[in-house]
Scaffold this active site. Structure first.
Site, PDB file in Angstrom:
ATOM      1  N   LYS A   1      -0.115   2.753 -22.755  1.00  0.00           N
ATOM      2  CA  LYS A   1       0.688   3.615 -21.593  1.00  0.00           C
ATOM      3  C   LYS A   1       1.684   2.660 -21.590  1.00  0.00           C
ATOM      4  O   LYS A   1       2.896   3.927 -21.978  1.00  0.00           O
ATOM      5  CB  LYS A   1       0.008   3.127 -20.383  1.00  0.00           C
ATOM      6  CG  LYS A   1       0.028   3.388 -18.932  1.00  0.00           C
ATOM      7  CD  LYS A   1      -0.268   3.383 -17.746  1.00  0.00           C
ATOM      8  CE  LYS A   1       0.757   4.146 -16.653  1.00  0.00           C
ATOM      9  NZ  LYS A   1      -0.184   3.669 -15.044  1.00  0.00           N
TER      10      LYS A   1
ATOM     11  N   ALA B   1       0.751  -1.350   0.366  1.00  0.00           N
ATOM     12  CA  ALA B   1       0.215   0.181  -0.080  1.00  0.00           C
ATOM     13  C   ALA B   1       1.281   1.292  -0.125  1.00  0.00           C
ATOM     14  O   ALA B   1       1.479   2.111   0.887  1.00  0.00           O
ATOM     15  CB  ALA B   1      -1.064  -0.009   1.080  1.00  0.00           C
TER      16      ALA B   1
ATOM     17  N   ILE C   1       0.125   4.750  -4.866  1.00  0.00           N
ATOM     18  CA  ILE C   1      -1.710   4.207  -5.515  1.00  0.00           C
ATOM     19  C   ILE C   1      -2.166   3.305  -4.700  1.00  0.00           C
ATOM     20  O   ILE C   1      -3.411   3.668  -4.459  1.00  0.00           O
ATOM     21  CB  ILE C   1      -0.420   3.962  -6.479  1.00  0.00           C
ATOM     22  CG1 ILE C   1      -1.164   4.570  -7.803  1.00  0.00           C
ATOM     23  CG2 ILE C   1      -2.017   2.231  -7.476  1.00  0.00           C
ATOM     24  CD1 ILE C   1      -1.272   5.854  -7.953  1.00  0.00           C
TER      25      ILE C   1
ATOM     26  N   ASN D   1       6.313   4.759 -21.114  1.00  0.00           N
ATOM     27  CA  ASN D   1       6.751   4.289 -19.856  1.00  0.00           C
ATOM     28  C   ASN D   1       7.737   2.986 -20.997  1.00  0.00           C
ATOM     29  O   ASN D   1       9.233   3.117 -20.331  1.00  0.00           O
ATOM     30  CB  ASN D   1       5.931   2.835 -19.067  1.00  0.00           C
ATOM     31  CG  ASN D   1       5.108   3.377 -18.095  1.00  0.00           C
ATOM     32  OD1 ASN D   1       3.899   2.719 -18.106  1.00  0.00           O
ATOM     33  ND2 ASN D   1       4.926   4.521 -18.011  1.00  0.00           N
TER      34      ASN D   1
ATOM     35  N   ASN E   1      11.217   6.321 -19.377  1.00  0.00           N
ATOM     36  CA  ASN E   1      11.706   5.746 -18.119  1.00  0.00           C
ATOM     37  C   ASN E   1      12.812   5.018 -18.369  1.00  0.00           C
ATOM     38  O   ASN E   1      13.555   5.703 -17.584  1.00  0.00           O
ATOM     39  CB  ASN E   1      10.785   3.929 -18.018  1.00  0.00           C
ATOM     40  CG  ASN E   1       8.923   4.245 -17.188  1.00  0.00           C
ATOM     41  OD1 ASN E   1       8.410   5.254 -18.141  1.00  0.00           O
ATOM     42  ND2 ASN E   1       9.183   4.165 -16.467  1.00  0.00           N
TER      43      ASN E   1
END
Length: 323
Positions: free
Chosen positions: A204, A8, A11, A208, A212
Site C-alpha cells: 500500500k 469515527a 473509515i 501512498n 500523495n
C-alpha cells in the site's frame, strides 16, 4: 465484543456500522455536525454492495464509553502522540489497539526480529511519544484497502473495496486477531489475518509514498499524474527506491511497479487524502509515508535521492500550510 472507534470519520464509521450490524457492542467517538447527525439518524452507509443504516452508540466523551476490548484508531497518525487523554478511558489490561493507518506504523520494529528489533523511528514516534500513549504490545496492525468518504454528516459513501487485513507484530495467529477477523467478516467485510502484514504495509505504501506528496505539490488527480510522462517517471523512481528499502529490511514486496501504476490509473480522477487535507487546511500526514522511509533508508544504507528530494519539498509545503 466491545469496540470503541476513536475518530469515527469515513473509515471509522463504516467499520463501526459493519461491526454493529454483526452484533458487536460498538461506540463511535466523533465530534461536530457528524456526531450530531449520527446521534439523530444513525450511520447511513451508501454502497454498491447495498445501502444500510446502523445505530451504534455515538459520543464525544470516551469516559462515557469506558474500557473496550478493541479500540479502532480512525485518527490521523500525526495525532497519535497527543491522543492520550482520549484513549486512556478506553483501555483495560488486555485492550487491543487497531491502527487503521497508512504508512509505517510506530510498532513496525516491535517483535520484528533481526538486527533492527525494537528500533524506534523518530519520524513516526518522535521522542517515544506515541509508544508512551499506545504501548506497542497493544497494537494490531491493519492495512485498509477500502475507499470511503463522508458524503455529508452521518452519511458514509463506500466507493470500493471491503478488505481490512490485520496481523500481529510478532506474526502470530493470535486469538484476538482471529476474533476481530470473524466479527468483521460477519459484518460483511473481508478481514484476513496476515502473519506477514508488513508486506501488505509496503504494497500500500508504494502508492501512498509517491502519489500523495506529488498530488499535494501538483494539485493533480491520480489519473492526471499517471498520464503526465514526466510525473509518471518520478513516481516510478520513487516506487523503485521504496522497494529497495523494503528489500534491505528483508521484506520483499510481491507486486511490480507497473502493476501498481496500472491500478492507480484505473482509479481515475481521484484526489488523494493528502491533497484533500491540503485543500481543507488540515495537517498533512507525510511523516509516516515519506519521512519514515527516508529514515529507514538511512539506517539500511540505501540510496534514495528522489525520495529525499520530494520529501524536502513536500515537508516545506506541510510547514507552510500549517503556518
Amino acid at each position: 465484543m466491545k469496540v470503541a472507534v476513536l475518530g469515527a470519520g469515513a473509515i471509522g464509521a463504516y467499520v463501526g456500522a459493519a461491526l454493529h450490524r454483526a452484533g458487536a457492542d460498538v461506540h463511535l467517538i466523533a465530534r461536530g455536525p457528524h456526531l450530531a447527525a449520527m446521534r439523530q439518524h444513525g450511520v447511513r452507509v451508501l454502497s454498491p454492495r447495498g445501502d444500510f443504516t446502523a445505530h451504534p452508540h455515538c459520543t464525544d466523551d470516551p469516559g462515557e464509553v469506558g474500557p473496550a476490548d478493541y479500540v479502532l484508531l480512525g485518527l490521523k497518525a500525526n495525532a497519535y502522540g497527543a491522543c492520550g487523554p482520549l484513549i486512556a478511558p478506553l483501555l483495560h489490561e488486555r485492550t487491543a489497539v487497531v491502527a487503521a493507518q497508512n504508512g509505517i506504523p510506530w510498532w513496525y520494529f516491535h517483535r520484528h526480529g533481526g538486527p533492527y528489533d525494537g528500533h524506534r523511528l523518530e519520524s513516526v514516534d518522535p521522542g517515544g511519544a506515541v509508544s508512551e500513549v499506545l504501548a506497542p504490545e497493544r497494537a494490531i496492525g491493519c492495512v485498509v484497502y477500502a475507499a470511503t468518504e463522508l458524503q455529508s454528516p452521518g452519511v458514509v459513501r463506500h466507493l470500493e473495496g471491503t478488505r481490512f487485513s490485520v496481523g500481529e507484530p510478532d506474526r502470530s495467529l493470535s486469538p484476538r486477531c482471529q476474533d476481530l477477523s470473524e466479527a468483521m467478516r460477519t459484518g460483511g467485510l473481508k478481514c484476513p489475518v496476515e502473519p506477514e502484514l508488513r508486506g501488505d504495509i509496503w504494497v500500500k505504501l508504494l502508492g501512498n509514498i509517491s502519489f500523495n506528496p506529488i498530488s499535494a505539490l501538483s494539485r493533480a488527480t491520480m489519473r492526471q499524474m499517471c498520464l503526465h510522462a514526466g510525473t509518471r517517471r518520478v513516481i516510478e523512481t520513487m516506487m523503485r527506491e521504496t522497494l529497495s528499502v523494503a528489500e534491505a529490511l528483508g521484506c520483499p514486496v510481491g507486486v511490480s511497479v507497473e502493476r501498481r501504476l496500472a491500478g492507480a490509473e484505473r482509479v481515475g480522477d481521484h484526489r488523494t487524502s493528502t491533497l484533500q487535507d491540503l485543500e481543507r487546511g488540515k495537517p498533512l500526514e507525510l511523516d509516516v509515508l515519506l519521512a519514515a522511509v527516508v529514515e529507514l533508508a538511512e539506517i539500511t544504507g540505501v540510496e534514495v535521492p528522489t525520495l529525499r528530494t520530494v520529501h524536502a519539498i513536500s515537508d516545506l509545503l506541510a510547514l507552510r500550510s500549517a503556518a
